[in-house]
Design a protein around this motif. Structure first.
Motif, PDB file in Angstrom:
ATOM      1  N   LYS A 272       3.158  -7.131  -1.827  1.00 42.08           N
ATOM      2  CA  LYS A 272       3.414  -6.129  -0.794  1.00 42.08           C
ATOM      3  C   LYS A 272       4.416  -5.087  -1.314  1.00 42.08           C
ATOM      4  O   LYS A 272       4.211  -3.890  -1.154  1.00 42.08           O
ATOM      5  CB  LYS A 272       3.966  -6.809   0.466  1.00 42.08           C
ATOM      6  CG  LYS A 272       4.198  -5.865   1.639  1.00 42.08           C
ATOM      7  CD  LYS A 272       4.875  -6.572   2.801  1.00 42.08           C
ATOM      8  CE  LYS A 272       3.995  -7.618   3.423  1.00 42.08           C
ATOM      9  NZ  LYS A 272       4.627  -8.237   4.635  1.00 42.08           N
TER      10      LYS A 272
ATOM     11  N   ALA B 220       2.677  -2.854  -3.788  1.00 46.98           N
ATOM     12  CA  ALA B 220       1.758  -1.939  -3.115  1.00 46.98           C
ATOM     13  C   ALA B 220       2.518  -0.812  -2.425  1.00 46.98           C
ATOM     14  O   ALA B 220       2.112   0.362  -2.483  1.00 46.98           O
ATOM     15  CB  ALA B 220       0.906  -2.699  -2.099  1.00 46.98           C
TER      16      ALA B 220
ATOM     17  N   GLU C 132       1.946  -4.502   7.986  1.00 48.33           N
ATOM     18  CA  GLU C 132       2.286  -4.355   6.570  1.00 48.33           C
ATOM     19  C   GLU C 132       1.251  -5.063   5.691  1.00 48.33           C
ATOM     20  O   GLU C 132       0.883  -4.556   4.629  1.00 48.33           O
ATOM     21  CB  GLU C 132       3.681  -4.929   6.299  1.00 48.33           C
ATOM     22  CG  GLU C 132       4.815  -4.059   6.799  1.00 48.33           C
ATOM     23  CD  GLU C 132       6.170  -4.673   6.505  1.00 48.33           C
ATOM     24  OE1 GLU C 132       6.219  -5.804   5.981  1.00 48.33           O
ATOM     25  OE2 GLU C 132       7.187  -4.017   6.805  1.00 48.33           O
ATOM     26  N   ASN C 133       0.792  -6.239   6.135  1.00 48.96           N
ATOM     27  CA  ASN C 133      -0.246  -6.960   5.376  1.00 48.96           C
ATOM     28  C   ASN C 133      -1.549  -6.166   5.328  1.00 48.96           C
ATOM     29  O   ASN C 133      -2.212  -6.094   4.282  1.00 48.96           O
ATOM     30  CB  ASN C 133      -0.498  -8.333   6.002  1.00 48.96           C
ATOM     31  CG  ASN C 133       0.694  -9.271   5.874  1.00 48.96           C
ATOM     32  OD1 ASN C 133       1.613  -9.005   5.105  1.00 48.96           O
ATOM     33  ND2 ASN C 133       0.686 -10.358   6.616  1.00 48.96           N
TER      34      ASN C 133
ATOM     35  N   THR D   4      -1.046  -3.375   2.899  1.00 51.02           N
ATOM     36  CA  THR D   4      -1.062  -3.897   1.525  1.00 51.02           C
ATOM     37  C   THR D   4      -2.496  -4.117   1.055  1.00 51.02           C
ATOM     38  O   THR D   4      -2.871  -3.699  -0.054  1.00 51.02           O
ATOM     39  CB  THR D   4      -0.275  -5.230   1.452  1.00 51.02           C
ATOM     40  OG1 THR D   4       1.072  -5.001   1.852  1.00 51.02           O
ATOM     41  CG2 THR D   4      -0.298  -5.797   0.044  1.00 51.02           C
TER      42      THR D   4
END
Length: 435
Positions: free
Chosen positions: A289, A292, A409-410, A413
């Motif tokens: 993360k 990225a 956020e995932n 990413t």
């Protein structure tokens, strides 16, 4: 209400507001009349205080409140009409040159920036992977055994060696003078565990009970005790007691003491593997993360709103003070913490927040209900009663907001990794875990 909008520099704007004095005075009079019905003053019955007395006592504060309310309403109405996305709070000051019967104000403020995100296909990301090896399970088993070790006194003729528990008296002096924290009696530590500085362990290793030794010890320049950091002390150490470690066997008794109902070593190793794999997954996710997001920032162009950065710095300072307070530091809430130590981190947070928000909006990467549920269930899976933990999360909007932020956020990413030039890299388990 007449409104003009002026562009200053970058994200800074100015709105000039003019308000009729009559409207302000009408509202002041209305509020004073309401106040007069309930106000209590010596010499008057409630509700019978003359208006001129109420105005004399409360007129200034009521006028101030009305001005704040009216100007605030006028500002946000003007900003909405101009379709401005206001960042932070405006700085409002009274302005000259208002027409007769009007009062003028200048509101200086910032707007959120336009975020330009370049071609993510040109971004480069190193994606790491790792796996839980049998060696990692063996090492974890050894840690579990160490946590349950027992100690037995060694024969007097034997010398101290690694894994022994030693009990010592010591005293250190710098230039012949004692120093704070440099003396102790009946102090225990495990030889070879790194609890003490290397010179101290080297001096103690090989000693026998009753033996004393003098040796020099150089404190590192970054040592936590600032009074002795970078200085050399002379220490006298006396070995008072020496105990050998006894590690429990990896057997059914140990397995059951660790809460594994089946009682087999195989079941214990499987449980360790499951827990380590969960930890590896979260650590890999965190590292990938970060990689990225770093790549995303290289492809983004935007100006930062200073007011939002300053607000973030203030939040970080308050968080640091709260941490100091939790550690028992006296007057932590007044601790002088310079803003500049947080500025770079705050700017990154604000920049990343704005860029991620733009990417989410333009690519529909919002957290979906099923994703939130799956993430909470995964967080809860390591607990004895997962269903209670799931309920605990879903019963609090703030906790769920934190979960939502992580899921978004995932999503971001995964979106970046699907677009970017990704280089795969396998890392050893110990490197990933920081061992």
């Amino acid at each position: 209400m007449a409104v003009t909008v002026e562009k200053l520099e970058k994200l800074e704007r100015k709105i000039t507001l003019t308000l009729p004095v009559g409207d302000i005075q009408t509202e002041v009079d209305s509020r004073l009349r309401k106040l007069a019905r309930t106000v209590k003053m010596d010499g008057f019955r409630p509700g019978k205080v003359p208006m001129n007395v109420v105005a004399q006592r409360y007129g200034y504060s009521v006028h101030y409140e009305v001005m704040n309310d009216k100007v605030g309403q006028a500002f946000f109405q003007a900003a909405n009409e101009a379709e401005l996305r206001v960042a932070g709070q405006p700085k409002i000051t009274e302005a000259d040159g208002a027409p007769e019967g009007q009062v003028a104000f200048d509101a200086v403020f910032e707007v959120y920036p336009e975020v330009q995100i370049g071609d993510l296909a040109a971004a480069e990301v190193e994606k790491v992977s790792s796996e839980v090896t049998d060696g990692a399970i063996d090492k974890t088993l050894e840690i579990l055994r160490k946590q349950r070790r027992t100690f037995a006194q060694r024969p007097a003729a034997e010398a101290a060696q690694d894994t022994d528990r030693v009990t010592v008296d010591f005293e250190g002096k710098i230039d012949g003078e004692p120093f704070a924290g440099g003396k102790a009696e009946a102090f225990q530590f495990i030889l070879g565990d790194g609890q003490m500085l290397k010179e101290f362990e080297d001096a103690t290793r090989g000693m026998k009970v009753g033996e004393s030794k003098t040796f020099p010890l150089s404190f590192p320049a970054d040592y936590h005790g600032k009074d002795v950091a970078g200085k050399t002390a002379d220490f006298l150490v006396t070995l008072k007691k020496l105990e050998a470690a006894n590690l429990p066997a990896i057997d059914e008794a140990l397995v059951k003491s660790l809460g594994i109902a089946e009682g087999t070593v195989q079941a214990l190793r499987a449980d360790i593997r499951k827990n380590l794999e969960r930890e590896v997954k979260f650590r890999l996710l965190a590292r990938n993360k970060q990689a990225a997001m770093d790549a995303l920032l290289t492809k983004a162009e935007l100006d930062l709103p200073k007011s939002v950065v300053e607000a973030e710095i203030n939040r970080m300072i308050e968080s640091a003070r709260a941490d100091l307070k939790q550690r028992g530091i006296k007057d932590a809430d007044k601790a002088p913490i310079p803003a500049d130590i947080f500025r770079e981190q705050a700017e990154r947070r604000v920049r990343l927040g704005l860029v991620v928000a733009e990417l989410v909006k333009t690519n529909k990467l919002e957290a979906q209900p099923e994703q939130l549920k799956a993430h909470v269930e995964e967080l809860a899976s390591s607990y004895e009663k997962p269903e209670d933990v799931v309920r605990w999360y879903f019963s609090d909007n703030r906790r769920m907001a934190e979960v939502e932020a992580i899921v978004i956020e995932n999503n971001v990413t995964e979106f970046i990794l699907a677009k970017a030039k990704v280089t795969d890299k396998a890392v050893a388990f110990d490197e990933l875990m920081g061992n």
